[in-house]
Write an enzyme that holds these catalytic residues in place. Structure first.
Site, PDB file in Angstrom:
ATOM      1  N   THR B 140      77.625  41.283  99.971  1.00  0.00           N
ATOM      2  CA  THR B 140      78.304  40.514 101.019  1.00  0.00           C
ATOM      3  C   THR B 140      79.675  39.999 100.552  1.00  0.00           C
ATOM      4  OG1 THR B 140      76.185  39.867 101.940  1.00  0.00           O
ATOM      5  CG2 THR B 140      78.072  38.504 102.525  1.00  0.00           C
ATOM      6  N   GLY B 145      78.827  41.080 105.784  1.00  0.00           N
ATOM      7  CA  GLY B 145      77.685  41.322 104.914  1.00  0.00           C
ATOM      8  C   GLY B 145      76.880  42.508 105.384  1.00  0.00           C
ATOM      9  N   GLU B 255      61.799  45.277  98.485  1.00  0.00           N
ATOM     10  CA  GLU B 255      62.308  43.904  98.519  1.00  0.00           C
ATOM     11  C   GLU B 255      61.762  43.168  99.748  1.00  0.00           C
ATOM     12  OE1 GLU B 255      66.457  43.394  99.288  1.00  0.00           O
ATOM     13  OE2 GLU B 255      66.294  41.219  99.103  1.00  0.00           O
TER      14      GLU B 255
END
Lengths: 249, 393
Positions: B140, B145, B255
């Site tokens: 970002t 971002g 993630e």
């Protein structure tokens, strides 16, 4: 030297236990179980002795249901070399466990047995002492320090009046207290490796031991709820209450 | 008499997804949280940082090393459930900021471990997995971002080096990171196509950083990072030039799974706090838990937690066993988990009243961390849009 370490499966020390409504025991439904914290200290001490080159082999032993394999695997992850589960459903009483350990000490030709001083479920504090009697060998209980030099063992034990130092010869039985060491964490790689270590299961009958309970539990209840205390203004008030209300002085 | 047992005090349901080894690993994390984190976490939150030694301790038990190749100091995991239990247990101390910094390598390091040149990989990865060095991911920028087409940080070739100019924003572990996996523009190709990944060492000349203070995540170091003519060897390129974007995207799958586990853990902390309070506190002659408005709040929390748990486990299983990652569900799972967290934080706070609003209460902390969970690692809006695109709508 070969060491036998006893390991008990108990309710996790974080869990707040409750008595069953029929008063037959503690409610274990859906409750997390763990290795008795004193047993963890015993395992840790054995592993430290092995790391110091004073012990060749550590055998972890548990008397309990099949699920007690979990606690034996934890002992293996902490550094025990192999494990033996003595299958037994239901309550295990100190004398029965002591008899099992006695048979295994003979079968394994172990030089030393390390145990927790007591288990946090029934708090008996008897198994180590009974085992020493059955083996007719020395015992060092509630130890906070352990030194081994050949066959010679020196221990420090915590007693009401302070610390007591004792020396005796192996083979012997040792029960450990809280301040002996701080157990390490079972690391993830060691948990994985522990899955490959040998874990044998035997029935008490194979050892010629009868684990049927000798004790009858009449009832198990929650401890009475404590009444709220009061704050007293002066020492004189305190003494007055102790003398005239509590009648303890 | 209450029969409520916290998830943290219950055994894992063994058989379908979990076995003894997961339970053993969970116990280790539990003791680790009890002994190494809980006694200090409130102080660390107030101080806005936590000791660097914690990385080493977390590495030693294996927490930082999950999922990396053994030859680089990692522990190869047979399934995602070890991570899922660990991240839920780590939520028990209720400092998402600590977790974000402690695990920042899980976004910064995977591209290095998988795609960096051998020499670089063998130097960097073991140090980070041993907890000696800290890794961060920097994508970002002040200008954008989620919309990578807006990335302006430029890396221009100059002999054997790149010269990097630009800045990065909201970077987790940004102040303490030793290695910054940085998205840079290496070509003028439009959108994601001119983006490469470069490993930038934080002590290189021309790197400077400013700490950012935040609504929540207080003990996490978050930074703006500036690159002013930073010389980076071309050997620090991760993967092929101009193909950095797909490397970043690939890593999002696991993630998001772990972020869902963390949010679910936070939900459980809120539920425990709410139940415990509702059973003690008396109003109008009855315990809070006996008032219908309150008990229904608790039932709704349980409902959302169980739904999130089931979705998490099922999606994890699919990611583990199917060839193509279940992107639709990974995206929507993250939304499900952060919405559940938002709900549980809100309702727990309503039940706790003033007690929950006091600074330092776990629910107060989690309440302040709801937004960053719902925005970081893919905002709810981006997640839904990604799912919608994958569904071919």
């Amino acid at each position: 030297m070969k060491v036998l370490v006893a390991v008990k499966r108990v309710v996790d020390y974080n869990v707040k236990v409750r008595a069953k409504s029929d008063q037959s025991g503690v409610d274990l439904a859906n409750v997390k179980m763990a290795m008795n914290p004193f047993c963890e200290i015993a395992v840790e001490e054995a592993v430290r002795l092995k790391e110091a080159g004073k012990v060749e082999e550590i055998v972890a032993v548990s008397v309990g249901p099949d699920a007690a394999q979990e606690q034996l695997r934890t002992a293996l992850a902490l550094g025990a070399d192999r494990a033996i589960l003595v299958r037994h459903e239901g309550e295990s009483e100190p004398l029965g466990v002591a008899k099992v350990l006695h048979k295994l000490v003979e079968r394994e030709q172990a030089d030393m047995v390390l145990l927790g001083k007591q288990a946090i479920d029934d708090d008996n504090n008897q198994t180590g002492q009974m085992l020493a009697a059955l083996m007719n060998r020395p015992q060092g209980t509630f130890i906070s320090e352990l030194n081994i030099d050949g066959e010679q063992v020196s221990i420090t034990r915590e007693v009401d009046g302070g610390l007591q130092k004792i020396r005796f010869q192996l083979p012997a039985v040792i029960t450990v207290d809280l301040r002996l060491n701080e157990p390490r964490y079972a690391s993830l790689p060691n948990i994985m490796k522990a899955r490959q270590k040998p874990l044998d299961a035997v029935d008490p009958a194979e050892l010629g031991v009868d684990l049927e309970p000798r004790l009858a539990v009449l009832k198990v209840t929650d401890p009475p709820v404590r009444q709220a205390g009061i704050v007293v203004e002066t020492v004189a008030d305190l003494v007055d209450k102790l003398r005239n209300e509590a009648k303890v002085i | 008499m209450s029969r409520y047992v916290s998830w943290f005090d219950s055994p894992l349901p063994c058989g379908l997804y979990y076995n003894q080894a997961h339970e053993a690993w969970r116990s280790t994390i539990r003791s680790f949280v009890d002994e190494e984190i809980l006694p200090h976490v409130e102080d660390w939150e107030e101080q806005g940082t936590f000791p660097r030694e914690l990385y080493g301790k977390a590495a030693e038990i294996g927490f930082l090393r999950m999922g990396y190749p053994e030859e680089l100091g990692g522990i190869e995991m047979p399934d995602p459930f070890f991570g899922i239990v660990a991240h839920q247990e780590m939520a028990r101390h209720a400092s998402g900021g600590l977790n974000a910094s402690l695990s920042s390598h899980n976004i910064g390091l995977p591209p290095v471990a998988a795609h960096a040149g051998q020499a670089l990989r063998e130097r960097i990865v073991p140090e980070v997995l041993a907890g000696e060095k800290i890794s961060a991911l920097a994508i970002t920028e002040p200008s954008g971002g989620s919309d990578v087409a807006q990335l302006r940080t430029r890396a221009a070739v100059d002999g054997d080096d790149y010269i990097v100019d630009g800045s990065k924003m909201f970077i987790t572990s940004g102040m303490r990171a030793d290695y910054i996996t940085t998205a840079v523009r290496t070509s003028d190709a439009p959108g994601a196509r001119g983006i490469s990944l470069l490993l930038i060492e934080a002590d290189a000349e021309g790197v400077s950083r400013t700490e950012l203070s935040k609504m929540g995540w207080w003990c996490s170091d978050t930074a703006a990072i500036y690159f002013d003519g930073v010389r980076v060897p071309r050997s620090h390129l991760i993967g092929p030039e101009n193909e950095g974007f797909s490397l970043i995207m690939r890593n999002f799958n696991s993630e998001r799974l772990m972020m869902a586990a963390q949010s679910l853990g936070a939900c459980r902390v809120c539920l425990d706090a709410a139940v415990s309070w509702a059973q003690q506190r008396e109003t109008f002659g009855r315990r809070l838990a006996e008032h219908q408005v309150i008990r229904h709040k608790i039932a709704q929390m349980v409902q959302r937690i169980q739904a999130t748990d089931a979705y998490l486990l099922q999606t994890a299983w699919r990611l583990h066993s199917e060839e193509a990652p279940p992107v639709v569900d990974l995206s929507l799972l993250k939304v499900q988990a952060t919405e559940a967290m938002e709900f549980c934080a809100r309702e727990a706070m309503q039940i706790l009243g003033g007690a929950g609003y006091m600074r330092g209460h776990p629910v107060e902390r989690i309440y302040r961390e709801v937004r960053v969970s719902a925005i970081g690692g893919g905002s709810e809006e981006i997640m839904r849009d990604l799912a919608a695109r994958q569904l071919g709508l």
